[in-house]
Design a protein around this motif. Sequence first.
Motif, short mmCIF file in Angstrom:
data_model
loop_
_atom_site.label_atom_id
_atom_site.label_comp_id
_atom_site.label_asym_id
_atom_site.label_seq_id
_atom_site.Cartn_x
_atom_site.Cartn_y
_atom_site.Cartn_z
N THR A 52 0.82 -1.22 0.00
CA THR A 52 0.00 0.00 0.00
C THR A 52 0.85 1.27 0.00
N ASP A 53 0.67 2.14 0.99
CA ASP A 53 1.35 3.44 0.97
C ASP A 53 2.87 3.29 0.96
N GLN A 54 3.37 2.24 1.58
CA GLN A 54 4.83 2.05 1.66
C GLN A 54 5.42 1.85 0.27
N THR A 55 4.83 0.95 -0.51
CA THR A 55 5.31 0.70 -1.86
C THR A 55 5.12 1.94 -2.73
N PHE A 56 3.98 2.62 -2.55
CA PHE A 56 3.73 3.81 -3.36
C PHE A 56 4.75 4.90 -3.07
N LEU A 57 4.99 5.19 -1.80
CA LEU A 57 5.92 6.27 -1.45
C LEU A 57 7.34 5.94 -1.90
N GLU A 58 7.72 4.69 -1.79
CA GLU A 58 9.06 4.28 -2.23
C GLU A 58 9.20 4.48 -3.74
N THR A 59 8.10 4.32 -4.48
CA THR A 59 8.11 4.52 -5.92
C THR A 59 8.05 5.99 -6.28
N PHE A 60 7.22 6.73 -5.55
CA PHE A 60 7.05 8.16 -5.84
C PHE A 60 8.31 8.95 -5.52
N PHE A 61 9.02 8.52 -4.47
CA PHE A 61 10.27 9.17 -4.07
C PHE A 61 11.42 8.16 -4.21
N PRO A 62 11.82 7.86 -5.43
CA PRO A 62 12.84 6.81 -5.63
C PRO A 62 14.20 7.16 -5.02
N ASP A 63 14.48 8.44 -4.81
CA ASP A 63 15.75 8.87 -4.22
C ASP A 63 15.56 9.26 -2.75
N TRP A 64 14.67 8.54 -2.05
CA TRP A 64 14.38 8.86 -0.66
C TRP A 64 15.66 8.87 0.18
N HIS A 65 15.66 9.78 1.14
CA HIS A 65 16.82 9.96 2.02
C HIS A 65 16.67 9.04 3.22
N GLY A 66 17.72 8.32 3.57
CA GLY A 66 17.65 7.36 4.66
C GLY A 66 17.82 7.99 6.04
N LEU A 67 16.84 7.76 6.92
CA LEU A 67 16.98 8.12 8.32
C LEU A 67 17.73 7.01 9.05
N PRO A 68 18.34 7.31 10.18
CA PRO A 68 18.96 6.25 10.98
C PRO A 68 17.91 5.22 11.38
#
Length: 288
Positions: free
Chosen positions: A200-216
């Motif tokens: 659901t939202d997790q897969t969508f957000l990972e796709t929408f923001f492919p260059d997501w910045h990693g938090l610790p």
Amino acid sequence: MMFGSEILQGIRPRTSPRSRQAYVTLVTNADYAMGALALARSLSYTTTSADIVVLHTAGVDERDLEPLALIGCRLVEAAHLPLSDDFNERHARGNLHAAAPFTKGRKPSFHSPLDNFCKLRLWQLIDYDTCVFIDADAIVLKNVDRLFEYPEFSAAPNVYESLADFQRMNSGVFVARPSLATFNEMQAMLDRPGAFWRRTDQTFLETFFPDWHGLPVFMNMLQYVWFTMPALWDWNSISILHYQYEKPWEQNHPKADRLKPLIDLWHHIHLGHGVPDVAALANPKEAA
């Protein structure tokens, strides 16, 4: 009286904002209202200066929302997104879990996958410059206001079984900057013909923001790490504890014995007893 976001289709806040920054969570039923109360209390114990916003669907009973309002949360009613019938059918609980079954843990019966997409209404909260979303099945153990300085889109890795999990994102904690333009782009992408968002939202957000910045990883420590990767667990470092899969308030909890120290901690905070000194808590090997 009209507030900035109230005129936006699909959301209806009850009060005006008090800050330009907000922690946001989502409540879709009585169970997650319990979770949100523990989360909100934990945030208040950290003396944050940000608003605590509870997005809630219309189906949540007023009696379940009242404790959140009493401790100062800003309640914002959020409608389900206007999605096609085909989309809703593909992502209904039975169909989604059949096509993408959970094999490592159990999702509780009150979990409704379609509700997850209401998280995207965060981008409509344009009263705020920056929002930190935290799932209602999480608690905050120390002040994390520094998250507001992170860029959009920042999220922690989905680590709960092995180091290979660092490649995937978990949407239980993320940093975002509300924007109607971004929200409209999301809606256009979300319900494309045949679209299927496996988580659901997790897969969508990972796709929408492919260059997501990693938090610790300690900004979204998943509870299974307690018994799957105990060497990674360090109470001194953990800022946000996320009870993925089984919830600490469930009566029929299949992993309750293995996660008892974490469940006890959740109940301590939910009952209003404050956040204990985490430095004094035993790590997994010490607690065994």
